[in-house]
Design a protein around this motif. Structure first.
Motif, PDB file in Angstrom:
ATOM      1  N   GLN A 181      -8.954  47.117 -48.701  1.00 30.14           N
ATOM      2  CA  GLN A 181      -7.850  47.929 -48.188  1.00 30.14           C
ATOM      3  C   GLN A 181      -8.101  48.336 -46.736  1.00 30.14           C
ATOM      4  N   VAL A 209      -7.325  45.373 -44.511  1.00 28.16           N
ATOM      5  CA  VAL A 209      -5.885  45.162 -44.332  1.00 28.16           C
ATOM      6  C   VAL A 209      -5.341  46.161 -43.311  1.00 28.16           C
ATOM      7  N   GLY A 210      -5.729  47.433 -43.451  1.00 22.11           N
ATOM      8  CA  GLY A 210      -5.275  48.425 -42.483  1.00 22.11           C
ATOM      9  C   GLY A 210      -5.797  48.147 -41.091  1.00 22.11           C
ATOM     10  N   VAL A 233      -0.091  41.177 -43.204  1.00 24.65           N
ATOM     11  CA  VAL A 233      -0.380  42.508 -43.748  1.00 24.65           C
ATOM     12  C   VAL A 233       0.620  42.847 -44.855  1.00 24.65           C
ATOM     13  N   SER A 246      -0.544  43.291 -48.734  1.00 27.02           N
ATOM     14  CA  SER A 246      -0.405  44.645 -49.274  1.00 27.02           C
ATOM     15  C   SER A 246       0.521  44.680 -50.485  1.00 27.02           C
ATOM     16  N   HIS A 254       0.473  50.881 -46.100  1.00 22.80           N
ATOM     17  CA  HIS A 254       0.003  49.839 -45.176  1.00 22.80           C
ATOM     18  C   HIS A 254       1.151  49.278 -44.337  1.00 22.80           C
TER      19      HIS A 254
END
Length: 305
Positions: free
Chosen positions: A60, A63-64, A93, A97, A109
């Motif tokens: 996570q 991804v952020g 993204v 997500s 996100h």
């Protein structure tokens, strides 16, 4: 998740490199490009090497963080067209997500990506606000479609009544376990006299029994699936046959009002998933033949495929 994210980071690295090669850069932008490509390429390599050992929280964070890297990349090109092209990497993204994360995390996100990437585009001063809104509209549509596909995909691998993984999902997990090797066992759990419950008390009573089994507390790392009808399958990674028998007895004790017959088989080196399940099924048959309400451990002899 790790494999998919590695592919997306690799694709982002390639796209960034192609845009950089076609753009004249000053020293500041050149070093910014080197830093971004080092982060994306290094992340891709790390995900490939670490694979399933990467914690979900790290995925996570990656991804952020990728949304921030995209925003920085948007500031690199001199021309607006290249900047918008790099901003389109936000689609990675969005897809990652909305497919892998819960709705709450996915929305967070996606909105966070909009904030940082839109800010970078507007900060340039040569990208119209209408273009930014158009890009956001495309991303929202992509998010909705991806989420719907993820919901349908999860439904294909879960039992609609209990919410447990279904036979297909269990078979996939078992194949992965067999491929990885190591110590593991499986157990087949069959409800005793389930047909009589349905016949005398109705199917709603039978459904309540199934839900009671589905809600039982499992040992750490175990996977319980509804294998079909009144039969459940339990995957016990890291546990040999004798230890698995103890765990299954503990599970039966938690379901003292629900009669269960269980067959357990330990995975042996070179054994296929089909062979392992045949031995577990044979142990289950032996438990039923011995009077039900028992847990039987399969012999070490393998069944020919």
């Amino acid at each position: 998740m790790a494999e998919t994210l590695a592919v997306l980071f690799t694709a982002g690295t390639v796209v960034g490199l192609l845009v950089a090669l076609g753009t004249e850069l000053d020293d500041v932008r050149r070093w910014l490009v080197v830093g971004i490509l080092t982060c994306t390429g290094g992340s891709a390599l790390g995900l490939v090497v670490a694979g399933r050992r990467v914690p979900r929280v790290v995925l996570q964070a990656l991804v952020g963080g990728s949304a921030v890297l995209i925003a920085l990349a948007v500031l690199v090109p001199v021309d607006a067209l290249s900047a918008v092209a790099l901003a389109c990497l936000l689609a990675f993204v969005v897809v990652d997500s909305c497919y892998f994360f819960s709705r709450r995390f996915a929305v967070g996100h996606v909105l966070g990506g909009f904030v940082v990437v839109d800010s970078a585009l507007l900060l340039r001063g040569d990208v119209a606000a209408g273009t930014v809104l158009a890009l956001n509209t495309i991303m929202v549509a992509l998010a909705v479609v991806t989420h719907r596909l993820a919901v349908r995909a999860s439904g294909a691998s879960s039992d609609p009544l209990t919410g447990l993984p279904n036979r297909r999902a269990f078979d996939d997990a078992l194949q992965d376990l067999v491929r990885d090797g190591g110590t593991a066992s499986v157990a087949l759990l069959d409800l005793d006299h389930f047909k009589e419950i349905n016949d005398t008390s109705g199917h709603e009573a039978g459904d309540r029994v199934l839900l009671r089994v589905a809600e039982v507390q499992l040992p750490p790392g175990a996977l319980l699936a509804r294998h079909g009808g009144d039969e459940f399958a339990l995957l016990l990674p890291g546990r040999g046959g004798e230890e698995a028998v103890v765990e299954v007895w503990r599970l039966c004790d938690r379901l003292v009002d629900t009669g269960l017959s269980c067959g357990v088989a330990q995975l042996h080196a070179g054994e296929s998933a089909a062979q392992l399940m045949r031995r577990a099924d044979g142990a289950l048959y032996a438990a039923k033949a011995a009077g039900r309400g028992r847990v039987e451990l399969a012999s070490a002899a393998r069944v020919a495929s």
